[in-house]
Design a protein around this motif. Structure first.
Motif, mmCIF file in Angstrom:
data_model
loop_
_atom_site.group_PDB
_atom_site.id
_atom_site.type_symbol
_atom_site.label_atom_id
_atom_site.label_comp_id
_atom_site.label_asym_id
_atom_site.label_seq_id
_atom_site.Cartn_x
_atom_site.Cartn_y
_atom_site.Cartn_z
ATOM 1 N N ALA A 134 0.812 -1.201 0.038
ATOM 2 C CA ALA A 134 0.047 -0.024 -0.117
ATOM 3 C C ALA A 134 0.895 1.270 -0.133
ATOM 4 C CB ALA A 134 -0.918 0.062 1.239
ATOM 5 N N GLN A 135 1.917 1.098 0.218
ATOM 6 C CA GLN A 135 3.116 2.297 0.333
ATOM 7 C C GLN A 135 4.004 2.415 -1.005
ATOM 8 O OE1 GLN A 135 2.865 0.114 3.208
ATOM 9 N NE2 GLN A 135 1.346 1.457 3.884
ATOM 10 N N GLY A 136 3.546 1.374 -2.041
ATOM 11 C CA GLY A 136 4.437 1.501 -3.174
ATOM 12 C C GLY A 136 5.480 0.912 -3.240
ATOM 13 N N ASN A 137 5.915 0.246 -2.008
ATOM 14 C CA ASN A 137 7.152 -0.516 -1.769
ATOM 15 C C ASN A 137 6.906 -1.699 -2.913
ATOM 16 O OD1 ASN A 137 8.468 1.188 0.100
ATOM 17 N ND2 ASN A 137 7.015 0.020 1.514
ATOM 18 N N ILE A 138 7.983 -1.868 -3.623
ATOM 19 C CA ILE A 138 7.979 -2.989 -4.846
ATOM 20 C C ILE A 138 8.510 -4.114 -4.161
ATOM 21 C CG2 ILE A 138 8.851 -3.804 -6.974
ATOM 22 C CD1 ILE A 138 8.742 -0.726 -7.749
ATOM 23 N N LEU A 139 7.810 -5.254 -4.041
ATOM 24 C CA LEU A 139 8.003 -6.448 -3.080
ATOM 25 C C LEU A 139 8.811 -7.519 -4.341
ATOM 26 C CD1 LEU A 139 4.897 -7.006 -1.187
ATOM 27 C CD2 LEU A 139 7.092 -5.743 -0.688
ATOM 28 N N GLY A 140 8.560 -7.346 -5.422
ATOM 29 C CA GLY A 140 9.121 -8.140 -6.646
ATOM 30 C C GLY A 140 8.558 -7.656 -7.999
ATOM 31 N N TRP A 141 9.588 -7.843 -8.962
ATOM 32 C CA TRP A 141 9.364 -7.195 -10.255
ATOM 33 C C TRP A 141 9.898 -8.465 -11.222
ATOM 34 C CZ3 TRP A 141 8.826 -1.452 -11.888
ATOM 35 C CH2 TRP A 141 8.654 -1.341 -13.134
ATOM 36 N N ASP A 142 8.835 -9.066 -11.935
ATOM 37 C CA ASP A 142 9.329 -10.184 -12.666
ATOM 38 C C ASP A 142 9.207 -9.799 -14.116
ATOM 39 O OD1 ASP A 142 10.197 -12.494 -13.695
ATOM 40 O OD2 ASP A 142 8.594 -13.843 -12.635
ATOM 41 N N HIS A 143 10.312 -9.680 -14.921
ATOM 42 C CA HIS A 143 10.078 -8.935 -16.224
ATOM 43 C C HIS A 143 10.821 -10.079 -17.298
ATOM 44 C CE1 HIS A 143 9.314 -4.892 -18.048
ATOM 45 N NE2 HIS A 143 10.105 -5.426 -19.182
ATOM 46 N N VAL A 144 10.129 -10.032 -18.337
ATOM 47 C CA VAL A 144 10.951 -10.555 -19.702
ATOM 48 C C VAL A 144 10.719 -9.519 -20.850
ATOM 49 C CG1 VAL A 144 10.657 -12.565 -21.259
ATOM 50 C CG2 VAL A 144 9.936 -12.828 -18.909
ATOM 51 N N ILE A 145 11.784 -9.725 -21.592
ATOM 52 C CA ILE A 145 11.919 -8.880 -22.804
ATOM 53 C C ILE A 145 12.291 -9.744 -23.950
ATOM 54 C CG2 ILE A 145 13.154 -7.129 -23.952
ATOM 55 C CD1 ILE A 145 13.837 -5.858 -21.423
ATOM 56 N N VAL A 146 11.466 -9.553 -25.298
ATOM 57 C CA VAL A 146 11.714 -10.358 -26.290
ATOM 58 C C VAL A 146 12.135 -9.351 -27.204
ATOM 59 C CG1 VAL A 146 10.944 -12.065 -28.053
ATOM 60 C CG2 VAL A 146 10.063 -12.156 -25.428
ATOM 61 N N GLY A 147 13.228 -9.580 -28.257
ATOM 62 C CA GLY A 147 13.561 -8.663 -28.967
ATOM 63 C C GLY A 147 14.849 -9.212 -29.733
ATOM 64 N N GLN A 148 15.116 -8.659 -30.981
ATOM 65 C CA GLN A 148 16.452 -9.003 -31.811
ATOM 66 C C GLN A 148 17.508 -8.422 -31.071
ATOM 67 O OE1 GLN A 148 14.107 -8.162 -35.801
ATOM 68 N NE2 GLN A 148 16.125 -9.058 -36.318
ATOM 69 N N SER A 149 18.758 -8.865 -31.055
ATOM 70 C CA SER A 149 19.850 -8.157 -30.752
ATOM 71 C C SER A 149 20.349 -7.402 -31.812
ATOM 72 C CB SER A 149 21.151 -9.376 -30.289
ATOM 73 O OG SER A 149 22.297 -8.669 -29.938
ATOM 74 N N ILE A 150 20.836 -6.198 -31.316
ATOM 75 C CA ILE A 150 21.530 -5.548 -32.430
ATOM 76 C C ILE A 150 22.964 -5.511 -32.539
ATOM 77 C CG2 ILE A 150 19.816 -3.781 -32.185
ATOM 78 C CD1 ILE A 150 21.559 -1.763 -30.491
ATOM 79 N N VAL A 151 23.696 -6.095 -31.664
ATOM 80 C CA VAL A 151 24.980 -6.465 -31.771
ATOM 81 C C VAL A 151 25.368 -7.725 -31.958
ATOM 82 C CG1 VAL A 151 25.400 -4.574 -30.015
ATOM 83 C CG2 VAL A 151 25.454 -6.875 -29.188
ATOM 84 N N SER A 152 24.749 -8.613 -32.111
ATOM 85 C CA SER A 152 25.146 -9.923 -32.278
ATOM 86 C C SER A 152 25.659 -9.991 -33.768
ATOM 87 C CB SER A 152 23.594 -10.821 -32.265
ATOM 88 O OG SER A 152 24.068 -12.192 -32.878
ATOM 89 N N GLY A 153 26.754 -10.870 -33.813
ATOM 90 C CA GLY A 153 27.481 -10.765 -35.289
ATOM 91 C C GLY A 153 28.297 -9.503 -35.431
ATOM 92 N N THR A 154 28.480 -8.787 -34.844
ATOM 93 C CA THR A 154 29.081 -7.331 -34.929
ATOM 94 C C THR A 154 30.450 -7.489 -34.133
ATOM 95 O OG1 THR A 154 28.407 -5.997 -33.246
ATOM 96 C CG2 THR A 154 26.942 -6.156 -35.088
ATOM 97 N N PRO A 155 31.570 -6.603 -34.392
ATOM 98 C CA PRO A 155 32.524 -6.378 -33.347
ATOM 99 C C PRO A 155 32.254 -6.128 -32.116
ATOM 100 C CG PRO A 155 32.487 -4.514 -34.874
ATOM 101 C CD PRO A 155 31.551 -5.740 -35.512
ATOM 102 N N PHE A 156 31.095 -5.555 -31.863
ATOM 103 C CA PHE A 156 30.559 -5.173 -30.445
ATOM 104 C C PHE A 156 30.057 -6.398 -29.500
ATOM 105 C CE2 PHE A 156 30.298 -1.692 -33.331
ATOM 106 C CZ PHE A 156 31.104 -0.665 -32.664
ATOM 107 N N GLU A 157 30.164 -7.445 -30.055
ATOM 108 C CA GLU A 157 29.311 -8.595 -29.461
ATOM 109 C C GLU A 157 30.241 -8.936 -28.335
ATOM 110 O OE1 GLU A 157 27.432 -13.017 -30.332
ATOM 111 O OE2 GLU A 157 28.286 -11.919 -32.038
ATOM 112 N N GLY A 158 31.285 -9.119 -28.561
ATOM 113 C CA GLY A 158 32.232 -9.646 -27.504
ATOM 114 C C GLY A 158 32.409 -8.865 -26.207
ATOM 115 N N MET A 159 31.975 -7.441 -26.345
ATOM 116 C CA MET A 159 31.951 -6.444 -25.254
ATOM 117 C C MET A 159 30.551 -6.494 -24.735
ATOM 118 S SD MET A 159 34.134 -3.577 -26.810
ATOM 119 C CE MET A 159 33.162 -2.318 -25.851
ATOM 120 N N MET A 160 29.496 -6.429 -25.771
ATOM 121 C CA MET A 160 28.240 -5.909 -24.984
ATOM 122 C C MET A 160 27.153 -6.926 -24.967
ATOM 123 S SD MET A 160 27.885 -2.479 -27.213
ATOM 124 C CE MET A 160 26.652 -1.720 -26.404
ATOM 125 N N VAL A 161 27.718 -8.576 -25.222
ATOM 126 C CA VAL A 161 26.785 -9.650 -24.762
ATOM 127 C C VAL A 161 27.280 -10.346 -23.692
ATOM 128 C CG1 VAL A 161 25.513 -11.642 -25.793
ATOM 129 C CG2 VAL A 161 25.701 -9.744 -27.358
#
Length: 750
Positions: free
Chosen positions: A483-510
């Motif tokens: 009732a005070q807005g205290n978050i007791l748990g937040w369960d979250h799923v994201i679905v979307g393509q990776s923009i760095v997969s297969g690029t030179p940034f993949e090793g750093m950012m995945v």
């Protein structure tokens, strides 16, 4: 950047780029003297050690004095003419963000130059112009000022020290007895010499390795609102962009690309195309993602377009995936039912017994970049050398890609960086798609006997249908709170393509299967237990960063859900956010409180039907908070007023920061407008121009006031941070004005 472990997996031009870049950090072993490096006289003045256009990374490393990298040498960056004019070369692409003013301003501050005599010049693909932090040519990630602030201050200070020493030698006094002011060295008794008078002597002196920089309290240029150096040219229509490149004998090409990404040609009937007056050649060429296309080369754009329109083409579509947006959404929903790769794995078990629960699904479509200047690249091949004229965010990578496409040595490729009319990420492509394509067209033209520079142009329709979109995303959230807005748990799923997969940034950012760009902005700066997982499906749609990258969707999700929790628990949305931040995040608090103070939030009575909306978000190390006023007008959401609180540490040029926030806010608004979405049917992009891919018009523009939190700390980025918080602030205002809680962008038409 270290990509050794992934080097073998990269395309050849990327392997070469990383190997070349690593050379820059090697010490000088050739004993090249400072004097030899610096010596470069011209009739009009001097350049402090100009580099030849086609110098290799190895050459640059050899020429740099011990202890100084090419990026630290004034020679590639400063030219002083006899009349005292100072030309500063920028190591970035200028495409509207104002670096061609900000970087010279920073250098001129330490140089003590006469600002009225300061000009700018574009850099190229020479290794001196790499990002000093990343070690590669890059304009992106809001890093231009953040990474080059100290670099350009030191370049100015080194140049100033050489000029002072030249004057000291001429007057036979100690350099410490001299000072500089507004383009002059001033000596005992008030005598002075202009920088133009000292330039030739200064060029013969060694470059100091260490310099003392000014105390920010003594800045006379940095931090002061300053007009842009390109303002007159742009306001009078005289500014040239890449699309304006004109070379003797140049021909223009347009390309017919496959309707489905990666498709190949089955048959070509070019009879009618060849009959068009001005058409010089019709050539089959490779295009992005392994596909094939047909290039029409003509004396100008119009005959080339007419020739393309006259083609009769059949495509082989059976072997390529044909994406359908409706089916893709259904697939994403099924995927979101399962846990993906984990970013956060906090204990969220208390959701089950929480007094309040909130379940939400968010949908974000593909988005095109649509800069005002469509893509273009001009290529001139002369024997074993080639030159490119292109507005590119990564001239080094594009130069290596061109060398591979043309079969030429990398050191024989010169990339002339042109001013670009926007980009928002589309001119920073790891595959160098439009550059490689232009090189393929030019190479085919040479084979066909056309000895001419070839300018390959994209139309607006080509741009909208051409791929490399902001990925489509689906978010699924389950939240438990009290009732005070205290978050007791937040369960979250994201679905979307990776923009760095297969690029030179993949090793750093995945990491652990999670593309960091897809989750940036989740959870922070709020204290809460969150389990966050991600799925990155492989889809036949080219995707890329889009201004503010992952924050384009994560900020909307976080800031609208928090606002809903505040409303449910009957708490003020500003006070609730401040409470969740706890004792941390003073910059977030300062930005939010400044926006609140300047907007009149909580003090000013709004007109009937209007409501306030609030959001705050950090991206690229800067924080922007918005307090907006919005209403429902004729059944449609209407944004009336925007007040921004910005914390970017030191604002090098407050006018540029203001302009960046205004432009980013408008682009954030664009995500909300009905029709602002890219959709596919049977693998074909359904939109083609601004008639069906909506962008804001002048009637959509709200009042915008930008306020900056004062700071003397080193600047952080501002190209992108103004975008993310706008859409959620707008959505929150609509909800509080009696509208619905939006779970999807863009807003749907009534």
């Amino acid at each position: 950047m270290h990509f050794d472990s992934r080097l073998a997996e990269m395309p050849k031009h990327l392997q070469s780029l990383m190997q070349q870049a690593s050379v820059e950090d090697k010490p000088d072993t050739n004993g090249f003297s400072r004097r030899s490096f610096l010596k470069m006289a011209t009739a009009s003045g001097f350049a402090l050690g100009c580099y030849p256009m086609l110098a290799t990374a190895q050459d640059a490393a050899a020429k740099a004095p011990a202890g100084l990298k090419p990026t630290e040498q004034p020679g590639a960056f400063v030219q002083i003419a006899k009349d005292g004019t100072v030309t500063v070369t920028i190591n970035r692409l200028e495409f509207g963000q104002g670096v061609q003013t900000a970087l010279p301003l920073i250098l001129a501050e330490e140089l003590d130059a006469d600002w009225s005599k300061v000009k700018y010049a574009n850099g190229n693909n020479h290794p001196a112009y790499v990002d000093p932090a990343f070690g590669m040519h890059l304009t992106g990630g809001s890093n231009s000022i953040a990474h080059s602030y100290t670099q350009y201050r030191e370049l100015g200070a080194r140049t100033r020290a050489m000029l002072v020493q030249a004057a000291a030698t001429q007057w036979n006094v100690e350099a410490s007895a001299l000072r500089t002011e507004n383009g002059f060295v001033i000596g005992p008794g008030g005598k002075k010499l202009g920088y133009g008078d000292l330039a030739e002597a200064a060029m013969k002196l060694p470059v100091p390795e260490k310099v003392v920089l000014k105390d920010p309290k003594s800045f006379r240029l940095i931090g002061k609102p300053t007009g842009r150096l390109d303002a007159k040219a742009k306001s009078t229509g005289t500014q040239d962009f890449g699309i304006d490149t004109h070379l003797p004998g140049m021909l223009t090409a347009v390309v017919a690309r496959p309707p489905v990404f990666g498709a190949k040609l089955k048959s070509v009937d070019d009879t009618a195309a060849k009959a068009i007056k001005g058409v010089k050649a019709v050539l089959r060429v490779p295009v992005d993602r392994g596909g094939e296309g047909v290039a029409i080369i003509a004396t100008g754009y119009w005959p080339a377009k007419q020739g393309r329109d006259a083609l009769k083409l059949e495509w082989e579509l059976g072997s390529v995936e044909k994406v359908d947006s409706a089916k893709q959404l259904a697939s994403y929903r099924e995927t979101a039912k399962q846990q993906g790769a984990l970013k956060y794995n906090d204990d969220v078990s208390k959701i089950a017994t929480a007094p309040h629960k909130l379940n939400a699904e968010f949908i974000f479509p593909y988005l095109a970049h649509t800069p005002m200047e469509p893509l273009n690249c001009t290529v001139a091949i002369k024997g074993d050398k080639a030159e490119l004229w292109v507005g590119t965010q990564m001239p080094g990578l594009d130069g290596f890609a061109a060398s591979t496409a043309l079969g030429l040595k990398p050191e024989n490729i010169a990339v002339h960086t042109q001013m670009a009319g926007g980009g928002f990420g589309r001119r920073a492509i790891p595959t160098s798609d439009y550059v490689v394509e232009a090189c393929g067209v030019a190479k085919a033209a040479v084979t066909a006997g056309l000895d001419a520079p070839i300018r390959t142009l994209w139309s607006r329709e080509d741009d909208v249908k051409g791929g490399y979109y902001r990925p489509m995303h689906l978010h699924k959230a389950e939240i438990g709170f009290d009732a005070q807005g205290n978050i007791l748990g937040w369960d979250h799923v994201i679905v979307g393509q990776s923009i760095v997969s297969g690029t030179p940034f993949e090793g750093m950012m995945v990491k652990n299967g999670v593309d960091a760009t897809a989750v940036e902005g989740m959870k922070e700066p709020y204290e809460m237990p969150m389990r966050l997982s991600v799925h990155h499906p492989k889809i036949n749609v080219p995707v890329l960063w889009w201004r503010s990258v992952g924050s384009t969707h994560t900020a909307f999700v976080m800031e609208t859900l928090l606002d809903e929790i505040a409303e449910t628990t009957k708490q003020d949305p500003v006070a609730y956010r401040l409470k969740l931040m706890g004792d941390k995040h003073p910059r977030h608090k300062a930005a939010l409180q400044l926006a609140v103070e300047k907007s009149g939030y909580g003090k000013k009575k709004l007109p009937a039907g209007r409501a306030y909306g609030v959001a705050v978000h950090e991206s690229f190390s800067s924080i922007v908070a918005y307090v907006v006023e919005a209403s429902m007008k004729n059944g449609q959401p209407k944004l009336h007023k925007v007040t921004a609180g910005v914390h970017c540490n030191l604002a090098v040029n407050p006018k540029t920061v203001e302009a960046q926030v205004q432009g980013a806010a408008l682009m954030g608004l664009s995500m909300c407008l009905p029709g602002a979405a890219i959709t596919l049917k049977d693998g074909v992009v359904e939109q083609s121009n601004f008639s069906d891919f909506v962008v804001p018009r002048i009637t959509d523009m709200p009042q915008i006031a930008v306020h900056i939190v004062p700071s003397a700390d080193a600047p952080t980025g501002m190209g992108e941070p103004g975008l993310p918080a706008l859409a959620p602030a707008f959505a929150n205002a609509i909800a509080r004005a009696g509208g619905k809680r939006w779970r999807e962008l863009p807003f749907k038409a009534a």
